[in-house]
Write an enzyme that holds these catalytic residues in place. Structure first.
Site, PDB file in Angstrom:
ATOM      1  N   HIS A 234       4.178 -15.624  -3.864  1.00 59.31           N
ATOM      2  CA  HIS A 234       3.906 -14.978  -2.581  1.00 59.31           C
ATOM      3  C   HIS A 234       2.443 -15.174  -2.213  1.00 59.31           C
ATOM      4  O   HIS A 234       1.640 -15.624  -3.050  1.00 59.31           O
ATOM      5  CB  HIS A 234       4.307 -13.495  -2.628  1.00 59.31           C
ATOM      6  CG  HIS A 234       3.691 -12.713  -3.745  1.00 59.31           C
ATOM      7  ND1 HIS A 234       4.058 -12.851  -5.066  1.00 59.31           N
ATOM      8  CD2 HIS A 234       2.707 -11.787  -3.751  1.00 59.31           C
ATOM      9  CE1 HIS A 234       3.351 -12.036  -5.825  1.00 59.31           C
ATOM     10  NE2 HIS A 234       2.513 -11.376  -5.046  1.00 59.31           N
TER      11      HIS A 234
ATOM     12  N   ASP B 150       2.702 -12.556  -9.652  1.00 58.75           N
ATOM     13  CA  ASP B 150       2.014 -11.421 -10.289  1.00 58.75           C
ATOM     14  C   ASP B 150       2.244 -11.497 -11.797  1.00 58.75           C
ATOM     15  O   ASP B 150       3.316 -11.895 -12.249  1.00 58.75           O
ATOM     16  CB  ASP B 150       2.558 -10.091  -9.753  1.00 58.75           C
ATOM     17  CG  ASP B 150       2.134  -9.849  -8.304  1.00 58.75           C
ATOM     18  OD1 ASP B 150       1.300 -10.606  -7.781  1.00 58.75           O
ATOM     19  OD2 ASP B 150       2.652  -8.885  -7.708  1.00 58.75           O
TER      20      ASP B 150
ATOM     21  N   HIS C  97       0.605 -17.194  -5.320  1.00 58.08           N
ATOM     22  CA  HIS C  97       0.493 -16.797  -6.733  1.00 58.08           C
ATOM     23  C   HIS C  97       1.750 -16.035  -7.151  1.00 58.08           C
ATOM     24  O   HIS C  97       2.543 -15.615  -6.304  1.00 58.08           O
ATOM     25  CB  HIS C  97      -0.726 -15.883  -6.942  1.00 58.08           C
ATOM     26  CG  HIS C  97      -0.570 -14.544  -6.271  1.00 58.08           C
ATOM     27  ND1 HIS C  97      -0.708 -14.366  -4.917  1.00 58.08           N
ATOM     28  CD2 HIS C  97      -0.238 -13.319  -6.759  1.00 58.08           C
ATOM     29  CE1 HIS C  97      -0.485 -13.104  -4.600  1.00 58.08           C
ATOM     30  NE2 HIS C  97      -0.189 -12.444  -5.702  1.00 58.08           N
TER      31      HIS C  97
ATOM     32  N   ARG D 139      -5.304  -5.707   8.088  1.00 57.23           N
ATOM     33  CA  ARG D 139      -4.109  -5.215   7.405  1.00 57.23           C
ATOM     34  C   ARG D 139      -4.540  -4.489   6.132  1.00 57.23           C
ATOM     35  O   ARG D 139      -5.418  -4.969   5.407  1.00 57.23           O
ATOM     36  CB  ARG D 139      -3.202  -6.394   7.052  1.00 57.23           C
ATOM     37  CG  ARG D 139      -1.984  -6.031   6.216  1.00 57.23           C
ATOM     38  CD  ARG D 139      -1.076  -7.252   6.065  1.00 57.23           C
ATOM     39  NE  ARG D 139       0.085  -6.962   5.263  1.00 57.23           N
ATOM     40  CZ  ARG D 139       0.167  -7.147   3.958  1.00 57.23           C
ATOM     41  NH1 ARG D 139      -0.868  -7.628   3.288  1.00 57.23           N
ATOM     42  NH2 ARG D 139       1.278  -6.864   3.310  1.00 57.23           N
TER      43      ARG D 139
HETATM   44  O1  LIG Z   1      -1.342  -7.357   0.002  1.00 56.09           O
HETATM   45  C1  LIG Z   1      -0.209  -7.759  -0.237  1.00 56.09           C
HETATM   46  O2  LIG Z   1       0.708  -7.653   0.579  1.00 56.09           O
HETATM   47  C2  LIG Z   1       0.103  -8.452  -1.533  1.00 56.09           C
HETATM   48  C3  LIG Z   1      -1.018  -8.481  -2.520  1.00 56.09           C
HETATM   49  C4  LIG Z   1      -0.678  -9.276  -3.741  1.00 56.09           C
HETATM   50  O3  LIG Z   1       0.161 -10.116  -3.724  1.00 56.09           O
HETATM   51  C5  LIG Z   1      -1.369  -9.028  -5.033  1.00 56.09           C
HETATM   52  O4  LIG Z   1      -2.318  -8.264  -5.096  1.00 56.09           O
HETATM   53  O5  LIG Z   1      -0.962  -9.619  -6.044  1.00 56.09           O
HETATM   54 FE   LIG Z   2       0.729 -10.562  -5.716  1.00 57.68          FE
END
Ligand SMILES: O=C(O)CCC(=O)C(=O)O
Ligand SMILES: [Fe+2]
Length: 352
Positions: A286, A231, A229, A296
């Site tokens: 990402h 952001d 996706h 994690r």
């Molecule tokens: O948890 C992560 O490393 C990224 C989370 C992410 O990409 C998001 O919440 O948009």
């Molecule tokens: Fe993200």
């Protein structure tokens, strides 16, 4: 006491659900593994916040080529970052029922969610059906209201206190970087000349998500905590677990694992910055991969424009962030995914 949401408990019992990708189809793990180029991680740009005046062209290049960089000398005390991670673990170790009840009645300020990172404005999970379930649980906090939030649980209250402190650093970093980017783009008109504040980066819109991605033992397949996706933010600032990798970014059609480096923040350009920059800067794709052995924790900050201000660009028809968000939420409801983000706002000749 079971802390994982029911839909994620199979992970503890070694029965992995089918692997899915962002289209809801099976992924091809072998292909994904082959596509990795670990060498690339070494090339991820590193920007020094304290020497920003000497890093202008490096910053500009990072936003054009990667849409993404590591930030060092960010001024956030390491003790605060460690406390946030530790306290997040405490929150997630509460029973599922306790977490679910924890934010009742405060949903616009704080919410608990699982199975999807996509939420409505009131904090309800937006799923497009079980095939879209992600291996993730999280808390979401609106930073504009965090000072007034009065959680009942001591674990949440301790986290809230840390967030109030952390929020000041996040606003400072976001504002500093945005100012620098706007200058590089020669878009100083986006800043208020009197205060250097900007309605195009409104820190009152800041939102912090704390995620736990459970580990998935005994799995040979790749599993996703969050699918590919971009952001929707102007900028996103991520503090990731010191030890456990999982974040991958797309660079030159290759997925690059962003290895955890202690005391380093990850910054990425979001859709709103891409639009404001006429596509000069890239809102980077990402995703988050599930680790086989370790859970994690990540703490992500997203900051947006004032919801009503019009985003004008040569690439897209004028739109406000509220309109953008409504379109994204509609797409997620209908398809389970943020379909195409900015390409939902194509520019027509009549928009001139
Ligand atoms: O948890 C992560 O490393 C990224 C989370 C992410 O990409 C998001 O919440 O948009
Ligand atoms: Fe993200």
């Amino acid at each position: 006491m079971e802390s994982l949401p029911p839909s994620l408990r199979h992970l503890n019992h070694h029965q992995a659900p089918p692997t899915i990708n962002h289209n809801g189809n099976s992924t091809n793990p072998t292909k994904d593994k082959d596509n990795q180029d670990q060498e690339y991680d070494l090339a991820v740009p590193i920007i020094d916040l304290q020497s920003l005046s000497h890093e202008k062209s490096k910053l500009d290049e990072a936003c054009k080529e990667w849409g993404f960089f590591r930030l060092v000398n960010h001024g956030i005390p390491l003790t605060l970052l460690n406390q946030l991670q530790d306290q997040a673990k405490q929150m997630f170790s509460l029973s599922f029922d306790t977490k679910q009840a924890s934010c009742n009645g405060n949903s616009t300020t704080a919410s608990y969610f699982w199975g999807t990172p996509a939420l409505t404005t009131s904090g309800t999970a937006l799923t497009g059906g079980p095939q879209n379930a992600h291996l993730v649980e999280g808390f979401s906090f609106s930073m504009g209201q965090i000072s007034q939030f009065q959680p009942q649980l001591p674990e949440l209250e301790s986290f809230r206190l840390l967030l109030v402190e952390y929020g000041k650093h996040l606003s400072r970093i976001a504002t500093t970087l945005f100012e620098e980017l706007v200058k590089s783009l020669e878009l100083k008109n986006l800043l208020d000349p009197l205060s250097s504040k900007s309605s195009y980066l409104d820190v009152n819109t800041g939102n912090v998500r704390v995620y736990r991605y459970p580990s998935c033992p005994d799995s040979n397949d790749v599993r996703w905590g969050i699918n590919e996706h971009t952001d929707s933010s102007v900028l996103s600032i991520l503090s990731q677990d010191d030890q456990v990798s999982g974040l991958e970014v797309l660079k030159d059609h290759k997925w690059v694992t962003v290895k955890p480096i202690p005391n380093t923040m990850i910054i990425n350009i979001g859709d709103m910055m891409q639009a404001l920059s006429d596509d000069t800067y890239k809102s980077v794709f990402h995703r988050v991969k599930i680790n086989n052995n370790k859970e994690r924790i990540s703490i992500c900050y997203f900051v947006f424009p004032d919801g009503d201000v019009k985003i004008e660009s040569s690439k897209y028809k004028p739109f406000s962030y509220n309109e953008f968000r409504a379109q994204v939420q509609k797409d997620i409801k209908e398809t389970g995914n943020k379909v195409a983000g900015l390409s939902r706002f194509p520019r027509n000749n009549k928009d001139n």
